[in-house]
Design a protein around this motif. Sequence first.
Motif, PDB file in Angstrom:
ATOM      1  N   VAL A 164       0.837  -1.205   0.000  1.00 35.19           N
ATOM      2  CA  VAL A 164       0.000   0.000   0.000  1.00 35.19           C
ATOM      3  C   VAL A 164       0.864   1.244   0.000  1.00 35.19           C
ATOM      4  N   PHE A 165       1.851   1.264   0.877  1.00 36.39           N
ATOM      5  CA  PHE A 165       2.727   2.438   0.963  1.00 36.39           C
ATOM      6  C   PHE A 165       3.491   2.661  -0.340  1.00 36.39           C
ATOM      7  N   GLU A 166       3.983   1.580  -0.934  1.00 33.02           N
ATOM      8  CA  GLU A 166       4.738   1.711  -2.178  1.00 33.02           C
ATOM      9  C   GLU A 166       3.860   2.214  -3.314  1.00 33.02           C
ATOM     10  N   ALA A 167       2.624   1.735  -3.373  1.00 31.94           N
ATOM     11  CA  ALA A 167       1.731   2.123  -4.464  1.00 31.94           C
ATOM     12  C   ALA A 167       1.352   3.598  -4.397  1.00 31.94           C
ATOM     13  N   LEU A 168       1.124   4.115  -3.203  1.00 33.42           N
ATOM     14  CA  LEU A 168       0.651   5.495  -3.053  1.00 33.42           C
ATOM     15  C   LEU A 168       1.779   6.517  -2.985  1.00 33.42           C
ATOM     16  N   GLN A 204       8.787  11.521  -1.133  1.00 31.88           N
ATOM     17  CA  GLN A 204       9.413  10.974   0.071  1.00 31.88           C
ATOM     18  C   GLN A 204       8.476  11.102   1.272  1.00 31.88           C
ATOM     19  N   GLU A 205       7.197  10.807   1.057  1.00 31.10           N
ATOM     20  CA  GLU A 205       6.238  10.914   2.142  1.00 31.10           C
ATOM     21  C   GLU A 205       6.531   9.879   3.231  1.00 31.10           C
ATOM     22  N   SER A 206       6.187  10.230   4.442  1.00 37.02           N
ATOM     23  CA  SER A 206       6.340   9.294   5.553  1.00 37.02           C
ATOM     24  C   SER A 206       5.227   8.249   5.481  1.00 37.02           C
ATOM     25  N   ARG A 207       5.407   7.162   6.212  1.00 32.34           N
ATOM     26  CA  ARG A 207       4.375   6.125   6.256  1.00 32.34           C
ATOM     27  C   ARG A 207       3.082   6.674   6.859  1.00 32.34           C
ATOM     28  N   ALA A 208       3.196   7.573   7.816  1.00 32.01           N
ATOM     29  CA  ALA A 208       2.007   8.172   8.416  1.00 32.01           C
ATOM     30  C   ALA A 208       1.232   8.986   7.381  1.00 32.01           C
ATOM     31  N   GLU A 209       1.941   9.727   6.535  1.00 25.80           N
ATOM     32  CA  GLU A 209       1.287  10.525   5.498  1.00 25.80           C
ATOM     33  C   GLU A 209       0.599   9.620   4.479  1.00 25.80           C
ATOM     34  N   LEU A 210       1.274   8.532   4.106  1.00 30.25           N
ATOM     35  CA  LEU A 210       0.695   7.606   3.129  1.00 30.25           C
ATOM     36  C   LEU A 210      -0.512   6.880   3.712  1.00 30.25           C
ATOM     37  N   ALA A 211      -0.443   6.550   5.001  1.00 31.32           N
ATOM     38  CA  ALA A 211      -1.601   5.933   5.657  1.00 31.32           C
ATOM     39  C   ALA A 211      -2.785   6.892   5.657  1.00 31.32           C
ATOM     40  N   LEU A 212      -2.505   8.174   5.867  1.00 29.51           N
ATOM     41  CA  LEU A 212      -3.563   9.179   5.856  1.00 29.51           C
ATOM     42  C   LEU A 212      -4.193   9.267   4.468  1.00 29.51           C
ATOM     43  N   TRP A 213      -3.364   9.196   3.437  1.00 28.01           N
ATOM     44  CA  TRP A 213      -3.890   9.229   2.079  1.00 28.01           C
ATOM     45  C   TRP A 213      -4.771   8.009   1.794  1.00 28.01           C
ATOM     46  N   TYR A 214      -4.318   6.853   2.243  1.00 24.93           N
ATOM     47  CA  TYR A 214      -5.123   5.642   2.021  1.00 24.93           C
ATOM     48  C   TYR A 214      -6.486   5.775   2.699  1.00 24.93           C
ATOM     49  N   LEU A 215      -6.471   6.224   3.949  1.00 30.00           N
ATOM     50  CA  LEU A 215      -7.726   6.382   4.677  1.00 30.00           C
ATOM     51  C   LEU A 215      -8.656   7.369   3.982  1.00 30.00           C
ATOM     52  N   GLN A 216      -8.101   8.499   3.529  1.00 30.25           N
ATOM     53  CA  GLN A 216      -8.924   9.512   2.869  1.00 30.25           C
ATOM     54  C   GLN A 216      -9.548   8.947   1.597  1.00 30.25           C
ATOM     55  N   LEU A 217      -8.750   8.263   0.795  1.00 33.77           N
ATOM     56  CA  LEU A 217      -9.260   7.676  -0.447  1.00 33.77           C
ATOM     57  C   LEU A 217     -10.300   6.595  -0.163  1.00 33.77           C
ATOM     58  N   TRP A 218     -10.042   5.814   0.854  1.00 33.60           N
ATOM     59  CA  TRP A 218     -10.960   4.734   1.231  1.00 33.60           C
ATOM     60  C   TRP A 218     -12.312   5.295   1.658  1.00 33.60           C
ATOM     61  N   LEU A 219     -12.275   6.340   2.479  1.00 30.36           N
ATOM     62  CA  LEU A 219     -13.519   6.949   2.947  1.00 30.36           C
ATOM     63  C   LEU A 219     -14.316   7.549   1.797  1.00 30.36           C
ATOM     64  N   LEU A 220     -13.628   8.231   0.890  1.00 26.61           N
ATOM     65  CA  LEU A 220     -14.321   8.891  -0.217  1.00 26.61           C
ATOM     66  C   LEU A 220     -14.860   7.876  -1.225  1.00 26.61           C
ATOM     67  N   ARG A 236      -2.598   9.416  -7.475  1.00 23.54           N
ATOM     68  CA  ARG A 236      -2.893   8.669  -6.249  1.00 23.54           C
ATOM     69  C   ARG A 236      -4.201   7.883  -6.391  1.00 23.54           C
ATOM     70  N   VAL A 237      -5.192   8.488  -7.012  1.00 20.51           N
ATOM     71  CA  VAL A 237      -6.459   7.788  -7.212  1.00 20.51           C
ATOM     72  C   VAL A 237      -6.249   6.547  -8.068  1.00 20.51           C
ATOM     73  N   LYS A 238      -5.474   6.682  -9.144  1.00 22.58           N
ATOM     74  CA  LYS A 238      -5.207   5.525 -10.008  1.00 22.58           C
ATOM     75  C   LYS A 238      -4.501   4.419  -9.235  1.00 22.58           C
ATOM     76  N   ALA A 239      -3.500   4.789  -8.432  1.00 22.50           N
ATOM     77  CA  ALA A 239      -2.769   3.792  -7.647  1.00 22.50           C
ATOM     78  C   ALA A 239      -3.691   3.106  -6.650  1.00 22.50           C
ATOM     79  N   PHE A 240      -4.585   3.868  -6.040  1.00 22.93           N
ATOM     80  CA  PHE A 240      -5.524   3.315  -5.066  1.00 22.93           C
ATOM     81  C   PHE A 240      -6.477   2.338  -5.739  1.00 22.93           C
ATOM     82  N   ILE A 241      -7.023   2.715  -6.881  1.00 25.10           N
ATOM     83  CA  ILE A 241      -7.926   1.820  -7.609  1.00 25.10           C
ATOM     84  C   ILE A 241      -7.195   0.553  -8.026  1.00 25.10           C
TER      85      ILE A 241
END
Length: 313
Positions: A105-109, A113-129, A194-199
Motif C-alpha cells: 500500500v505504501f509503495e503504491a501510493l 518521500q512521504e512518511s508512512r504516516a502521510e501515506l496511511a492518511l492518504w489511504y484512509l482519505q481515499l478509502w472513505l471517499l 494517487r487515485v489511479k494507484a488506489f484503484i
Amino acid sequence: MNMMEMGEVVAYLLRYRTAERVPSGGRKRRAAREGQLSERDVCALIDDAQESEREALRDFLAGQGMRLKVFEAGDYPGIAPGSRFFALLPDPELEQPPLYTRDAVFEALKLRQESRAELALWYLQLWLLLHTLIYTRLNRALSDVSRYQEATFVTRELVELVRDQLEILRGLGESAPENSRVLLDERGEDIPRRVKAFIDLLVRAGHLDLVRETGDEDVWQQTLLGALEAEQIGVHHLTHLIELTAAEGSDGERLLATVETPDAEADSQSSAAEEGEANTMAADEPVAAEDEAAATGSQGKTPGAQEDEEPRQ
C-alpha cells in the motif's frame, strides 16, 4: 484431498481470493499454470473433500487469520445457476500474521518521500471517499451485499471528490487537524495519480472490477468479494492505520470516530468524512503481500457456463 492438494488449494485462494464453479459475468475459467491448479480443479477438490478434510482446511486457514466461505446460486446476484462461489475472507476475530504486510500500500501510493504516516492518511482519505460513492450515494448499508452490482463509479468522480474534500479541508484553515494538513501539499497531477494507484490496489485485491473502458471514463464496479468483506469485517482492518496517522491521541480518536459510523442502516452514513463502513483492500489484508488477486467478474451480465479456460493475464 491430501495435504499436497490442500496446499495447492490454499495457494490458489491466496492468489485469487475467489473461485467459481461456473464463472460469472462471462469470465473464462482460470487455467492451470506452473505450480498452480486450475480453477476447475480447485472447485472440484473443495466440493469432493470429506468433512475431516474440510475441517483440516478450515484449521489451516484459521492459522493465517482467514476463513473460506461458500455461497450457492441464489445467495447473491451474479452467481450462476448450478455454480458455487468460494471466497477467502479475513476473519476479524483472528489475528492477522506478520506475513500480511502494509508495504504494498505504501509503495503504491508513494509519489515522493512521504512518511508512512502521510501515506496511511492518504489511504484512509481515499478509502472513505470511495465509500461515499458506493455506499452513501446509493443510500446503501453494509448489509446490502446483494446490491454490489449497483456500486459503480468512474475514475473522474473519485478524483473530483478528493479535490472537493481537500478544498473543504483548506477552508478550515488553522482549525483543520494538524496531521491532515499534509494532504494539501498536492501539486499538478498528484491527485489523479494517487487515485489511479488506489484503484489499482483494489483491483489487485479483487474488490473492484473494470466494467467498461472508454477513454478516461473507466467504469468500476464493486465485486461480490469486496461487498462480502465490507459486510463481515467492516473497519477492523483500518485501526492500525488510524493509529499511525495520529500525531497525538486526540487526533487519532477523532479520525477513528469518522470511520466508526453505524453499518446497520444506510441513512446513518452522512458525509465523505463519515464514510467508514465498507472494507475494500484492507491495508493489512493478504492481498498486500500476495501476488495480484484477480477481480471477480460480476458486472451484472447474464452468467452462463464457460467451458473454455483462460490463462491468468
